[in-house]
Design an enzyme around this catalytic site. Structure first.
Site, PDB file in Angstrom:
ATOM      1  N   ASP A 115      23.007   5.765  19.856  1.00 41.68           N
ATOM      2  CA  ASP A 115      22.273   6.560  18.876  1.00 41.68           C
ATOM      3  C   ASP A 115      21.747   5.684  17.731  1.00 41.68           C
ATOM      4  OD1 ASP A 115      21.206   8.832  17.818  1.00 41.68           O
ATOM      5  OD2 ASP A 115      23.075   9.607  16.986  1.00 41.68           O
ATOM      6  N   GLY A 174      15.764   5.810  16.484  1.00 45.08           N
ATOM      7  CA  GLY A 174      14.696   6.382  15.655  1.00 45.08           C
ATOM      8  C   GLY A 174      14.845   5.966  14.194  1.00 45.08           C
ATOM      9  N   ARG A 175      16.072   6.050  13.673  1.00 42.75           N
ATOM     10  CA  ARG A 175      16.298   5.685  12.266  1.00 42.75           C
ATOM     11  C   ARG A 175      16.105   4.189  12.040  1.00 42.75           C
ATOM     12  NH1 ARG A 175      21.923   8.180  12.018  1.00 42.75           N
ATOM     13  NH2 ARG A 175      21.512   8.382  14.246  1.00 42.75           N
ATOM     14  N   HIS A 214      13.302   2.356  20.427  1.00 44.89           N
ATOM     15  CA  HIS A 214      13.800   2.411  21.805  1.00 44.89           C
ATOM     16  C   HIS A 214      13.622   1.052  22.491  1.00 44.89           C
ATOM     17  CE1 HIS A 214      14.486   6.578  21.220  1.00 44.89           C
ATOM     18  NE2 HIS A 214      13.231   6.963  21.278  1.00 44.89           N
ATOM     19  N   TRP A 228      14.397  16.600  26.368  1.00 44.73           N
ATOM     20  CA  TRP A 228      13.083  17.112  26.795  1.00 44.73           C
ATOM     21  C   TRP A 228      12.383  17.810  25.639  1.00 44.73           C
ATOM     22  CZ3 TRP A 228      10.828  15.493  31.023  1.00 44.73           C
ATOM     23  CH2 TRP A 228      11.574  15.148  32.161  1.00 44.73           C
ATOM     24  N   LEU A 262      30.106  -5.625  37.718  1.00 52.68           N
ATOM     25  CA  LEU A 262      29.997  -4.483  36.803  1.00 52.68           C
ATOM     26  C   LEU A 262      29.287  -3.300  37.468  1.00 52.68           C
ATOM     27  CD1 LEU A 262      30.257  -3.469  33.807  1.00 52.68           C
ATOM     28  CD2 LEU A 262      27.912  -4.314  33.494  1.00 52.68           C
ATOM     29  N   SER A 290      27.937  15.316  22.066  1.00 54.37           N
ATOM     30  CA  SER A 290      26.574  15.642  22.514  1.00 54.37           C
ATOM     31  C   SER A 290      26.423  15.819  24.023  1.00 54.37           C
ATOM     32  CB  SER A 290      25.590  14.576  22.011  1.00 54.37           C
ATOM     33  OG  SER A 290      25.589  14.542  20.612  1.00 54.37           O
TER      34      SER A 290
HETATM   35  C1  FPP Z   1      19.182   8.135  20.645  1.00 49.28           C
HETATM   36  O1  FPP Z   1      18.650   7.637  19.455  1.00 49.28           O
HETATM   37  C2  FPP Z   1      18.705   7.320  21.753  1.00 49.28           C
HETATM   38  C3  FPP Z   1      17.971   7.789  22.777  1.00 49.28           C
HETATM   39  C4  FPP Z   1      17.590   9.211  22.932  1.00 49.28           C
HETATM   40  C5  FPP Z   1      17.443   6.887  23.834  1.00 49.28           C
HETATM   41  C6  FPP Z   1      18.283   5.718  24.190  1.00 49.28           C
HETATM   42  C7  FPP Z   1      17.447   4.765  24.950  1.00 49.28           C
HETATM   43  C8  FPP Z   1      17.490   3.434  24.884  1.00 49.28           C
HETATM   44  C9  FPP Z   1      18.492   2.694  24.130  1.00 49.28           C
HETATM   45  C10 FPP Z   1      16.463   2.576  25.583  1.00 49.28           C
HETATM   46  C11 FPP Z   1      16.361   2.735  27.051  1.00 49.28           C
HETATM   47  C12 FPP Z   1      17.669   2.664  27.759  1.00 49.28           C
HETATM   48  C13 FPP Z   1      17.954   1.840  28.811  1.00 49.28           C
HETATM   49  C14 FPP Z   1      19.250   1.988  29.516  1.00 49.28           C
HETATM   50  C15 FPP Z   1      17.067   0.808  29.298  1.00 49.28           C
HETATM   51  P1  FPP Z   1      17.625   8.526  18.622  1.00 49.28           P
HETATM   52  O2  FPP Z   1      16.253   8.208  19.076  1.00 49.28           O
HETATM   53  O3  FPP Z   1      18.016   9.969  18.711  1.00 49.28           O
HETATM   54  O4  FPP Z   1      17.867   7.951  17.193  1.00 49.28           O
HETATM   55  P2  FPP Z   1      17.894   8.760  15.819  1.00 49.28           P
HETATM   56  O5  FPP Z   1      19.128   9.627  15.843  1.00 49.28           O
HETATM   57  O6  FPP Z   1      17.979   7.671  14.810  1.00 49.28           O
HETATM   58  O7  FPP Z   1      16.608   9.548  15.725  1.00 49.28           O
END
Ligand code: FPP
Length: 248
Positions: A21, A24-25, A38, A70, A132, A194
């Site tokens: 997580d 985005g931040r 991302h 989604w 792994l 979550s």
């Molecule tokens: C949550 O952070 C993260 C996600 C919804 C996506 C996670 C994806 C990746 C790390 C990249 C792709 C993954 C792989 C395995 C190649 P958020 O976007 O909700 O962050 P926020 O809470 O700060 O808004």
């Protein structure tokens, strides 16, 4: 004698699950679009995968896309799927070098066909690797998986936990039976599960960190593993020290 026993009983390989997580931040703090967070998150994934075997991790399950994601802007969803597709294709090659077996868990019927092909190609190419076990959760919801398993089992008269786990793995398309999670890590400062691996986390140790996922390093992973080893896992039994007192 003792030395040979050490060889006969290999140390337990841990199952670590990570809620990645904070992408985005991390991006917002730098004035960047969420997709940049991302992208930086993919680098953190690579660091974690690289460090995992030397930290005693045998299975690493990463939450990349929740079924509730989604609801996000279609552009962000598209960017995430693009990154995942690239990752599955490129990691299929790297994984061969590092003996990593890659698979995806979650629903497959709503994924774009190009992502699905990338997943299947990576799974086929790495199926024989036995280092792994890297599992990426895509369009995954633990509740939905448990509900579908329960529906499947409704006609059975007796259901063991083992059988339930086996069916649960099948509904999430997991190539192997999902094992209990030993340690669940969540980055980004929130402290909740979550809808991630709710059945498998029944006795998981939980580790929450304020670190945003793109900043997560192998040193952070090591710290979480050290924290895990300092925990007293009792699985509901009395603490060893207290058990003697109670018995006497
Ligand atoms: C949550 O952070 C993260 C996600 C919804 C996506 C996670 C994806 C990746 C790390 C990249 C792709 C993954 C792989 C395995 C190649 P958020 O976007 O909700 O962050 P926020 O809470 O700060 O808004």
């Amino acid at each position: 004698m003792r030395e040979s026993t050490l060889y006969l009983v290999p140390p337990k390989q841990l199952h670590v699950a990570i809620l990645m997580d904070g992408n985005g931040r991390w991006a917002a703090a730098r004035g960047l679009p969420r997709s940049a967070g991302h992208r930086a998150g993919v680098e953190a994934v690579r660091r974690a995968v690289h460090a995992a075997p030397s930290l005693g991790i045998g299975t690493l399950t990463l939450f990349a896309f929740s079924s509730s994601n989604w609801q996000r802007d279609p552009q962000e969803v598209g960017a995430l799927f693009g990154l995942l597709e690239k990752f599955f294709f490129s990691e299929a090659f790297r994984a061969q070098e590092h003996d990593v077996r890659i698979s995806a868990i979650g629903r497959r019927d709503r994924l774009p066909s190009t992502l699905l092909s990338a997943i299947e190609a990576a799974e086929t190419a790495t199926a024989q690797n036995d280092g792994l076990d890297l599992r990426i959760a895509v369009d995954y919801s633990a509740r939905e998986a448990m509900l579908r398993t329960a529906c499947w089992m409704i006609s059975s008269t007796e259901v063991t936990q083992r059988e339930f786990s086996r069916r649960l793995a099948e509904v999430t398309h997991s190539p192997a039976e999902s094992s209990d999670v030993d340690l669940l890590i969540r980055t980004g400062g929130e402290q909740r599960l979550s809808d991630f691996l709710l059945w498998e986390c029944a006795y998981a140790e939980l580790h929450f960190t304020d670190r945003m996922w793109p900043d997560f390093t192998s040193a952070d992973l090591e710290l979480a593993i050290r924290d895990f080893h300092a925990r007293d896992r009792r699985f509901g039994a009395a603490p060893a020290a207290l058990a003697n007192v109670t018995a006497s």
